[in-house]
Motif scaffolding. Sequence first.
Motif, mmCIF file in Angstrom:
data_model
loop_
_atom_site.group_PDB
_atom_site.id
_atom_site.type_symbol
_atom_site.label_atom_id
_atom_site.label_comp_id
_atom_site.label_asym_id
_atom_site.label_seq_id
_atom_site.Cartn_x
_atom_site.Cartn_y
_atom_site.Cartn_z
ATOM 1 N N GLU A 186 0.832 -1.205 0.000
ATOM 2 C CA GLU A 186 0.000 0.000 0.000
ATOM 3 C C GLU A 186 0.865 1.252 0.000
ATOM 4 O OE1 GLU A 186 -2.738 1.733 -0.831
ATOM 5 O OE2 GLU A 186 -3.897 0.218 0.275
ATOM 6 N N LYS A 187 0.366 2.320 -0.637
ATOM 7 C CA LYS A 187 0.960 3.650 -0.487
ATOM 8 C C LYS A 187 0.143 4.383 0.566
ATOM 9 C CE LYS A 187 2.930 6.025 -3.574
ATOM 10 N NZ LYS A 187 3.267 6.925 -4.700
ATOM 11 N N THR A 188 0.823 5.054 1.475
ATOM 12 C CA THR A 188 0.116 5.610 2.627
ATOM 13 C C THR A 188 0.905 6.771 3.218
ATOM 14 O OG1 THR A 188 -0.867 5.021 4.769
ATOM 15 C CG2 THR A 188 1.252 4.020 4.227
ATOM 16 N N SER A 189 0.365 7.358 4.250
ATOM 17 C CA SER A 189 1.104 8.306 5.076
ATOM 18 C C SER A 189 1.519 7.583 6.354
ATOM 19 C CB SER A 189 0.253 9.536 5.414
ATOM 20 O OG SER A 189 -0.911 9.142 6.117
ATOM 21 N N TYR A 190 2.467 8.162 7.067
ATOM 22 C CA TYR A 190 2.947 7.539 8.306
ATOM 23 C C TYR A 190 2.983 8.595 9.399
ATOM 24 C CZ TYR A 190 5.919 5.152 11.678
ATOM 25 O OH TYR A 190 6.414 4.584 12.832
ATOM 26 N N ILE A 197 4.364 11.906 7.913
ATOM 27 C CA ILE A 197 5.060 11.832 6.625
ATOM 28 C C ILE A 197 4.056 11.357 5.593
ATOM 29 C CG2 ILE A 197 7.096 10.964 5.442
ATOM 30 C CD1 ILE A 197 8.165 10.146 8.226
ATOM 31 N N GLU A 198 3.880 12.121 4.518
ATOM 32 C CA GLU A 198 2.788 11.862 3.582
ATOM 33 C C GLU A 198 3.083 10.758 2.572
ATOM 34 O OE1 GLU A 198 -0.128 12.970 3.907
ATOM 35 O OE2 GLU A 198 0.293 14.406 5.515
ATOM 36 N N ASP A 199 4.313 10.663 2.100
ATOM 37 C CA ASP A 199 4.615 9.754 0.983
ATOM 38 C C ASP A 199 5.379 8.531 1.476
ATOM 39 O OD1 ASP A 199 4.985 8.580 -1.445
ATOM 40 O OD2 ASP A 199 5.932 10.301 -2.408
ATOM 41 N N CYS A 200 4.662 7.450 1.760
ATOM 42 C CA CYS A 200 5.271 6.238 2.309
ATOM 43 C C CYS A 200 4.695 4.993 1.633
ATOM 44 C CB CYS A 200 5.022 6.141 3.813
ATOM 45 S SG CYS A 200 5.570 7.592 4.763
ATOM 46 N N ILE A 201 5.381 3.887 1.787
ATOM 47 C CA ILE A 201 4.887 2.604 1.295
ATOM 48 C C ILE A 201 5.009 1.557 2.403
ATOM 49 C CG2 ILE A 201 5.323 2.981 -1.161
ATOM 50 C CD1 ILE A 201 7.970 1.456 -0.845
ATOM 51 N N CYS A 238 9.607 5.606 3.897
ATOM 52 C CA CYS A 238 9.079 6.912 3.516
ATOM 53 C C CYS A 238 10.131 7.712 2.754
ATOM 54 C CB CYS A 238 8.651 7.714 4.745
ATOM 55 S SG CYS A 238 7.284 6.969 5.673
ATOM 56 N N LYS A 239 9.671 8.497 1.785
ATOM 57 C CA LYS A 239 10.582 9.376 1.062
ATOM 58 C C LYS A 239 11.244 10.357 2.022
ATOM 59 C CE LYS A 239 8.883 9.368 -3.681
ATOM 60 N NZ LYS A 239 8.350 10.192 -4.798
ATOM 61 N N ASP A 240 12.542 10.533 1.846
ATOM 62 C CA ASP A 240 13.384 11.439 2.643
ATOM 63 C C ASP A 240 13.708 10.898 4.036
ATOM 64 O OD1 ASP A 240 13.502 13.303 0.599
ATOM 65 O OD2 ASP A 240 11.747 14.390 1.328
#
Length: 251
Positions: A186-190, A197-201, A238-240
């Motif tokens: 799933e793509k999700t926020s964390y 963090i908005e862009d996570c998997i 998560c990105k970054d």
Amino acid sequence: MTKHFSLSVLAILASFSVSAATLDVHGEIKVNGTTVIDAQGNLIQDKSDLIDLIDYFDAKPNSVVKLNKINAKKNQDSTFTFHYDENGRESKEEEHIDNKLVWSMEWKDRTSMSNTVVKYSNWSTEYTTSSKNEFTLSTNHPITQIGITTARSDIYTTKLLESSNSNDPIGEIQKMNEYQYLTVLEKTSYKSESTTIEDCIIVLQDASWMLKPQEIMIPGSEHTSSILIKEPQIRTYCKDYGLVQFGDYKL
């Protein structure tokens, strides 16, 4: 009206095909306002659902990310710390219990087909090794989509360079094969205690080195024995930030 027009267009195209004629279009072709073929004749595909895992494995350059164990034993603080180099690639992992360093692994002198790995452990006594890895194959996970399982592998030799144990065979070379399987769930926020963090998997990750001790009962005996079993993990990247959750460890 739209259906009649579409059928008319198809009829015209069909007649061109039968007569071996050429439909010459100057400019791009759009469907519902979206370009499907550009002016150079290239097919334009929707890539919004594609996931480049490297974007999530890497973190901001020179950053440090610490994960805390949420189910730690009473009066015991357990953390994993991940260090990222100037390119945002993970360069070191550390495990601390009650602020004491008990395990670490660091990757140094990296090239495309080699690196040096320094390992440290201090569970009961201190133990340090340094090894040189030479790769014959080292692949990356391909760009993927949710629900698709990807794989990567390393085939290499490792040569022991230094050891704090005088009995270790310095200079010995071993052949190694390692693999990883990963499925994006799933793509999700964390949400952590301090930020969202908005862009996570969220992924299911399996690897040849993912081993967990398990106690088993010895048949015909009251004693148990500890063995290592494979145990895939649910992880969040998560990105970054890179890795932000695995097992009981969370950002």
